[in-house]
Scaffold this motif. Sequence first.
Motif, PDB file in Angstrom:
ATOM      1  N   ASN A 225       0.854  -1.180   0.000  1.00 54.15           N
ATOM      2  CA  ASN A 225       0.000   0.000   0.000  1.00 54.15           C
ATOM      3  C   ASN A 225       0.897   1.240   0.000  1.00 54.15           C
ATOM      4  O   ASN A 225       1.712   1.423   0.907  1.00 54.15           O
ATOM      5  CB  ASN A 225      -0.887  -0.012   1.248  1.00 54.15           C
ATOM      6  N   PRO A 226       0.770   2.119  -0.994  1.00 49.58           N
ATOM      7  CA  PRO A 226       1.650   3.292  -1.052  1.00 49.58           C
ATOM      8  C   PRO A 226       1.532   4.209   0.155  1.00 49.58           C
ATOM      9  O   PRO A 226       2.453   4.954   0.462  1.00 49.58           O
ATOM     10  CB  PRO A 226       1.225   4.014  -2.328  1.00 49.58           C
ATOM     11  N   GLN A 227       0.400   4.156   0.855  1.00 46.49           N
ATOM     12  CA  GLN A 227       0.199   5.033   2.012  1.00 46.49           C
ATOM     13  C   GLN A 227       0.845   4.493   3.279  1.00 46.49           C
ATOM     14  O   GLN A 227       1.134   5.250   4.204  1.00 46.49           O
ATOM     15  CB  GLN A 227      -1.305   5.253   2.250  1.00 46.49           C
ATOM     16  N   THR A 228       1.058   3.183   3.336  1.00 48.06           N
ATOM     17  CA  THR A 228       1.604   2.589   4.561  1.00 48.06           C
ATOM     18  C   THR A 228       3.001   1.998   4.385  1.00 48.06           C
ATOM     19  O   THR A 228       3.685   1.708   5.364  1.00 48.06           O
ATOM     20  CB  THR A 228       0.668   1.483   5.081  1.00 48.06           C
ATOM     21  N   THR A 229       3.437   1.816   3.158  1.00 49.23           N
ATOM     22  CA  THR A 229       4.771   1.260   2.903  1.00 49.23           C
ATOM     23  C   THR A 229       5.817   2.359   3.078  1.00 49.23           C
ATOM     24  O   THR A 229       5.631   3.480   2.619  1.00 49.23           O
ATOM     25  CB  THR A 229       4.850   0.686   1.473  1.00 49.23           C
ATOM     26  N   GLU A 230       6.899   2.030   3.758  1.00 53.28           N
ATOM     27  CA  GLU A 230       7.961   3.000   4.015  1.00 53.28           C
ATOM     28  C   GLU A 230       9.293   2.475   3.505  1.00 53.28           C
ATOM     29  O   GLU A 230       9.516   1.273   3.437  1.00 53.28           O
ATOM     30  CB  GLU A 230       8.083   3.283   5.518  1.00 53.28           C
TER      31      GLU A 230
ATOM     32  N   TYR B  78       9.446  14.792  -2.483  1.00 54.39           N
ATOM     33  CA  TYR B  78      10.327  14.221  -1.476  1.00 54.39           C
ATOM     34  C   TYR B  78      11.791  14.444  -1.858  1.00 54.39           C
ATOM     35  O   TYR B  78      12.606  14.887  -1.042  1.00 54.39           O
ATOM     36  CB  TYR B  78      10.029  12.723  -1.305  1.00 54.39           C
TER      37      TYR B  78
ATOM     38  N   GLN C 182       4.394   5.257  -4.594  1.00 57.61           N
ATOM     39  CA  GLN C 182       3.679   6.531  -4.641  1.00 57.61           C
ATOM     40  C   GLN C 182       3.852   7.171  -6.017  1.00 57.61           C
ATOM     41  O   GLN C 182       4.636   6.709  -6.842  1.00 57.61           O
ATOM     42  CB  GLN C 182       4.208   7.466  -3.552  1.00 57.61           C
ATOM     43  N   SER C 183       3.144   8.241  -6.250  1.00 59.45           N
ATOM     44  CA  SER C 183       3.221   8.911  -7.548  1.00 59.45           C
ATOM     45  C   SER C 183       4.583   9.572  -7.721  1.00 59.45           C
ATOM     46  O   SER C 183       5.254   9.907  -6.736  1.00 59.45           O
ATOM     47  CB  SER C 183       2.124   9.975  -7.661  1.00 59.45           C
TER      48      SER C 183
ATOM     49  N   ARG D 155       4.665  12.958  -5.959  1.00 57.66           N
ATOM     50  CA  ARG D 155       4.966  12.923  -4.528  1.00 57.66           C
ATOM     51  C   ARG D 155       6.436  12.587  -4.280  1.00 57.66           C
ATOM     52  O   ARG D 155       7.086  13.159  -3.421  1.00 57.66           O
ATOM     53  CB  ARG D 155       4.064  11.904  -3.844  1.00 57.66           C
TER      54      ARG D 155
ATOM     55  N   ASN E 244       9.773   5.988  -2.116  1.00 60.49           N
ATOM     56  CA  ASN E 244       8.714   4.987  -2.150  1.00 60.49           C
ATOM     57  C   ASN E 244       8.138   4.934  -3.565  1.00 60.49           C
ATOM     58  O   ASN E 244       7.294   5.740  -3.933  1.00 60.49           O
ATOM     59  CB  ASN E 244       7.625   5.350  -1.133  1.00 60.49           C
TER      60      ASN E 244
END
Length: 197
Positions: free
Chosen positions: A13-18, A151, A143-144, A147, A140
Motif C-alpha cells: 500500500n503506497p500510504q503505509t509502505t515506508e 520528497y 507513490q506517484s 509525490r 517509495n
Amino acid sequence: KNAGPGLRQRLLNPQTTEVDDTLSTASCIGILDGLIDAQLKGFKLNDEQKTNLKENYRAEYARRGWGSVMLSAYGKVMADLERELNRVYVAGALSETWSAMLVDQGGKAWGRLSNFQELTIAQFTHGANFWYPVHAAGYNWLQSNLRSGEYLASKIRATIAYYQKLGYHCEHVVLVTHSMGGLVARAACNPACGNAE
C-alpha cells in the motif's frame, strides 16, 4: 514471494509502505563492509585505525541515505563514484581512472561525444579542488512520481543546507538517476512540483 496479486496490492500500500534506510540488516551490513574495505584498500592502517575508519564510514554513509537504496544493485556504483570523484590525484599524479580518460583521445573506451573537447590537465586540477560526497535518496516507488519528486526536492534542499551550515560553498547537487528515478528527478526540478534548483 508466493502472494497473489490481491494480497501483494494490500501489502504494498503506497500510504503505509515506508523506505527502510537504517542499514541494519545483516545483508546490508555485509555489503557495506565490503564496499568500505574496497575504499580503504591501499591505505596502511593498523587494526584499530581500520576499525575506527569503518565505523566512521558506516555512520557517514547511513547519514547520506545509502541504506535507502538496494545496496546489492547500487552500492558498488555509489562507492566507485565516491572514490573516483574524490581521488582525482593520488600521490601527486592523476589517478589511473582519470588518466585513462585523458589519454583516450579516440574515445574508444569511454564513447567519445561529438562536438566536445577533451578535458585538460588544468580542468582536472580545478575539479580536484572540490569535494563530491555521494548521497542516495531512495523513495517509495509505490507513490506517484509527483509525490516522490517533492520528497527528492526536500532531500536536495536539506543536503545543500547541511553543507552550507558546515561552512562549505554548496549551491547545487548533481543528480544521477536510473529508470523511474529520471521521472522523479524531473518532478523534483519542475517548478510546479518540487521546484528544486
